[in-house]
Structure formats: C-alpha cells, structure tokens
Design a protein around this motif. Sequence first.
Motif, PDB file in Angstrom:
ATOM      1  N   HIS A  71       0.837  -1.194   0.000  1.00 20.36           N
ATOM      2  CA  HIS A  71       0.000   0.000   0.000  1.00 20.36           C
ATOM      3  C   HIS A  71       0.873   1.246   0.000  1.00 20.36           C
ATOM      4  O   HIS A  71       1.729   1.409   0.869  1.00 20.36           O
ATOM      5  CB  HIS A  71      -0.908   0.011   1.240  1.00 20.36           C
ATOM      6  CG  HIS A  71      -1.858  -1.133   1.275  1.00 20.36           C
ATOM      7  ND1 HIS A  71      -3.193  -0.997   0.961  1.00 20.36           N
ATOM      8  CD2 HIS A  71      -1.676  -2.451   1.558  1.00 20.36           C
ATOM      9  CE1 HIS A  71      -3.787  -2.180   1.059  1.00 20.36           C
ATOM     10  NE2 HIS A  71      -2.878  -3.078   1.420  1.00 20.36           N
ATOM     11  N   GLY A  72       0.599   2.142  -0.953  1.00 23.57           N
ATOM     12  CA  GLY A  72       1.377   3.369  -1.041  1.00 23.57           C
ATOM     13  C   GLY A  72       1.283   4.245   0.183  1.00 23.57           C
ATOM     14  O   GLY A  72       2.222   4.973   0.524  1.00 23.57           O
ATOM     15  N   ILE A  73       0.162   4.143   0.911  1.00 19.74           N
ATOM     16  CA  ILE A  73      -0.021   4.987   2.097  1.00 19.74           C
ATOM     17  C   ILE A  73       0.946   4.624   3.219  1.00 19.74           C
ATOM     18  O   ILE A  73       1.119   5.379   4.181  1.00 19.74           O
ATOM     19  CB  ILE A  73      -1.485   4.920   2.586  1.00 19.74           C
ATOM     20  CG1 ILE A  73      -1.794   6.084   3.524  1.00 19.74           C
ATOM     21  CG2 ILE A  73      -1.782   3.567   3.238  1.00 19.74           C
ATOM     22  CD1 ILE A  73      -3.238   6.203   3.932  1.00 19.74           C
ATOM     23  N   ALA A  74       1.635   3.494   3.093  1.00 17.39           N
ATOM     24  CA  ALA A  74       2.645   3.126   4.082  1.00 17.39           C
ATOM     25  C   ALA A  74       3.728   4.202   4.192  1.00 17.39           C
ATOM     26  O   ALA A  74       4.367   4.357   5.247  1.00 17.39           O
ATOM     27  CB  ALA A  74       3.275   1.780   3.720  1.00 17.39           C
ATOM     28  N   ALA A  75       3.939   4.966   3.123  1.00 19.50           N
ATOM     29  CA  ALA A  75       4.938   6.031   3.132  1.00 19.50           C
ATOM     30  C   ALA A  75       4.606   7.131   4.131  1.00 19.50           C
ATOM     31  O   ALA A  75       5.477   7.932   4.501  1.00 19.50           O
ATOM     32  CB  ALA A  75       5.069   6.634   1.731  1.00 19.50           C
ATOM     33  N   MET A 175      -2.076 -10.479   3.632  1.00 24.43           N
ATOM     34  CA  MET A 175      -0.835  -9.962   4.184  1.00 24.43           C
ATOM     35  C   MET A 175      -0.508  -8.676   3.455  1.00 24.43           C
ATOM     36  O   MET A 175      -0.486  -8.655   2.220  1.00 24.43           O
ATOM     37  CB  MET A 175       0.307 -10.971   4.000  1.00 24.43           C
ATOM     38  CG  MET A 175       1.648 -10.474   4.516  1.00 24.43           C
ATOM     39  SD  MET A 175       1.593 -10.142   6.294  1.00 24.43           S
ATOM     40  CE  MET A 175       2.581  -8.642   6.384  1.00 24.43           C
ATOM     41  N   GLY A 176      -0.284  -7.591   4.186  1.00 24.62           N
ATOM     42  CA  GLY A 176       0.052  -6.331   3.535  1.00 24.62           C
ATOM     43  C   GLY A 176       0.230  -5.216   4.536  1.00 24.62           C
ATOM     44  O   GLY A 176      -0.734  -4.806   5.191  1.00 24.62           O
ATOM     45  N   ILE A 177       1.457  -4.736   4.692  1.00 22.75           N
ATOM     46  CA  ILE A 177       1.699  -3.637   5.611  1.00 22.75           C
ATOM     47  C   ILE A 177       0.859  -2.429   5.205  1.00 22.75           C
ATOM     48  O   ILE A 177       0.794  -2.064   4.028  1.00 22.75           O
ATOM     49  CB  ILE A 177       3.211  -3.283   5.629  1.00 22.75           C
ATOM     50  CG1 ILE A 177       4.019  -4.442   6.247  1.00 22.75           C
ATOM     51  CG2 ILE A 177       3.462  -1.991   6.394  1.00 22.75           C
ATOM     52  CD1 ILE A 177       3.628  -4.800   7.675  1.00 22.75           C
ATOM     53  N   ALA A 178       0.196  -1.830   6.178  1.00 17.72           N
ATOM     54  CA  ALA A 178      -0.686  -0.655   6.035  1.00 17.72           C
ATOM     55  C   ALA A 178      -2.079  -1.005   5.537  1.00 17.72           C
ATOM     56  O   ALA A 178      -2.873  -0.112   5.245  1.00 17.72           O
ATOM     57  CB  ALA A 178      -0.065   0.428   5.144  1.00 17.72           C
ATOM     58  N   ASN A 179      -2.414  -2.297   5.481  1.00 21.46           N
ATOM     59  CA  ASN A 179      -3.752  -2.612   4.957  1.00 21.46           C
ATOM     60  C   ASN A 179      -4.876  -2.309   5.951  1.00 21.46           C
ATOM     61  O   ASN A 179      -6.033  -2.199   5.542  1.00 21.46           O
ATOM     62  CB  ASN A 179      -3.848  -4.036   4.408  1.00 21.46           C
ATOM     63  CG  ASN A 179      -3.581  -5.126   5.414  1.00 21.46           C
ATOM     64  OD1 ASN A 179      -3.497  -4.878   6.623  1.00 21.46           O
ATOM     65  ND2 ASN A 179      -3.427  -6.351   4.928  1.00 21.46           N
ATOM     66  N   THR A 180      -4.574  -2.132   7.235  1.00 23.65           N
ATOM     67  CA  THR A 180      -5.638  -1.708   8.147  1.00 23.65           C
ATOM     68  C   THR A 180      -6.078  -0.276   7.836  1.00 23.65           C
ATOM     69  O   THR A 180      -7.221   0.102   8.112  1.00 23.65           O
ATOM     70  CB  THR A 180      -5.223  -1.805   9.629  1.00 23.65           C
ATOM     71  OG1 THR A 180      -4.058  -1.012   9.862  1.00 23.65           O
ATOM     72  CG2 THR A 180      -4.968  -3.250  10.038  1.00 23.65           C
TER      73      THR A 180
END
Length: 353
Positions: A71-75, A175-180
């Motif tokens: 997810h791009g929003i992880a930035a 599985m995906g960092i920032a998916n919440t």
Amino acid sequence: MNEKTPFRLPPIEPTNDAALAARLQHKIDHKTKPLGALGALEDLALQLGLIQRSESPALHAPQMLVFAADHGIAAEGVSAYPQAVTVQMVANMLAGGAAINVFSRQHGFALQVVDAGVAAELPAHPQLLPRKIAYGTKNLCHEAAMSRSEAEAALSAGMAVVQALPGNVLALGEMGIANTSAAALLLARLAGTRIEDATGRGTGLSDPQLLHKQGVLKLALARHPASQPLDVLAELAALGGFEIAMMAGAMLQAASQRRVVLVDGFIAGAAALVAHALVPAVRDYLVFCHRSAETGHRLLLAQLQAKPLLELDLRLGEGTGALLAWPLLQSAANFLNQMASFESAGISAKAGE
C-alpha cells in the motif's frame, strides 16, 4: 477481436428457500436435545444447509487463499513496521513458517498465496499464484490508490483464482503492511463510520502513532470526496488495496458457486463490505469467524449484521481466525447429519411436540 472483455459481476442466488429452511429447522429441532440447546451452532448448521441446498450438508476439499499486496499509504508512517515486511512475510509463508501454515496443516486446508500487488518481484513457488496488478497501490493521500480498471482487474483476478479451485469451502486471509488503513477508510466511506472509530492500532501502534494514523486517514478521506450517488467501484479504487479487491472478487465468485466462505478479521471484513455493496446476496454465503481486536471490526460486523463465531482478541490476519473457527463448521455439519433424532433414538420429546 482484441476488444477488452467488459467487467461483469457474477450472479449470486440468495439462500431464501423457505421450504428448505423449514425442513432444516425441523431436523435441527428434533435432534436429541432441548430446543435451541446448541445455540449458535444450530444457526450455523441452518446456514450450511441453505448454502448447499441440502438437508445433509457436506464440507470437502477446503481451500485457504492468502492475498498479499503493498500500500502506497505506508509512506505516511501509518504502520509500526516497514513495507519490506510484506515480502518477508510472504517468503515465510511460502517456506511454511507462518501461523497460517501451521493452522492450514492442522486442519487439512490446501494453502496458496496470491501475489495481488506486492512491491517486489517474488520468485516462483508451487504455492504462489502470481496475479500482481501493480507494485503496490499508489499513495492515496495524493492520488487514487488504483485506477478503476485496476480495481476491476483485481476483482476479476480474485474471481478467476476461485474458479480454478476444487472443494466447496473457501477461507480467505491477507498480508500487507498498512492494509488496516485501507480497510478503515473503506469502512468509513461505505458504512459512514467516523475515522476515529474505524481506525485501530494495526500491527501495534503507540498512542502518538495512532493519533498520527487517524490524522493521515482524515486527510486521505478529504482528498477523495464521496461519490454521489455512491459508486462502490470508485470508492474501492480511491481507497482500497489490491488484496482487498481480490478478496472481494473471490467472495463473489465463491458465493456464485455456492461455496461456504470463511471470513477472517478486519481486512477480510472490509473485503466482505465491498462484496456486499456490489452484490448484497453474497452475505448469505459468508461465515464470520471471529471478532478481532482491531477497533473498527466490531462496527464493521454490526454493519453487516454478522455475529462472529469466536472472540479471541486476534489481530494477526493471514486467515488465522478463519481456520481457528473451522472445527465449529465441522461440528455443525456433523450434528446435523449424525446426531440421533428423538424418533430414531426412541426418546420422548418435550410434551406438546
């Protein structure tokens, strides 16, 4: 002809056969037990029978799909872990070392990991299905997470994956960092939930980190005003993730094939919210397996009028909660099929029955 095939949602038949429901309820009520004594297990048995259009439902060849994406929003610093953890955890799953591997082996589920949009090249593996739409979504604080065509492609990919699977039971995880963050945004937009109520700690944010995350998500919602009238695909494209979209497609396809769908936690729940908004009849086929510790999950379940089977304060994802609930589905089918009735056991029923 090189024209693009138009995007179509699969047809789903509601499980509203009143005559079958009456026969199933009669069968349940006349087992050797007080009326309603097996509680929620009786509701589950009824749901299984209605899904399969059978008074003797059978569960076979259960499948576990884990959809992975970045997810791009992880930035924006909304997660306690760096984005690199997504690909690292996928590697762990393919090596057999994740919690979902343990539970899949324990319960006899065939496990496959779907690369929906991991921000890295993944080496070929027998359990990996490469369905990458892009190398992660874009940063939705600045632009739409994906284009409408990408959202449609992700939904279609989820449908196609399920079409190729055997069995009549499908469990879904991710599985995906920032998916919440993506899930909280979809809950806020599709259910009208306040972002403060929809947003939780994800992988374990501190209080200041949680406040930062909430602030980022408020700005993200403001960056993408709600469509009027509500356009679910537009909202999915603006706010969602590739793994959420693929899970929604997988749910829709599974329901169209009368499969039982095991829904895991908050992220899978967001996919269910999307699927339900697209084709409401999908709700009949969804078994909500647990209520997670993530803040918005309780509100999401209420929006879908879902009573989960378990509450274990899980917040791992991967589909772990779905597989922990699996023995309850087996027990529901087994008591319906194997438990004696008052008549067959020669036991007197309650007076007046």
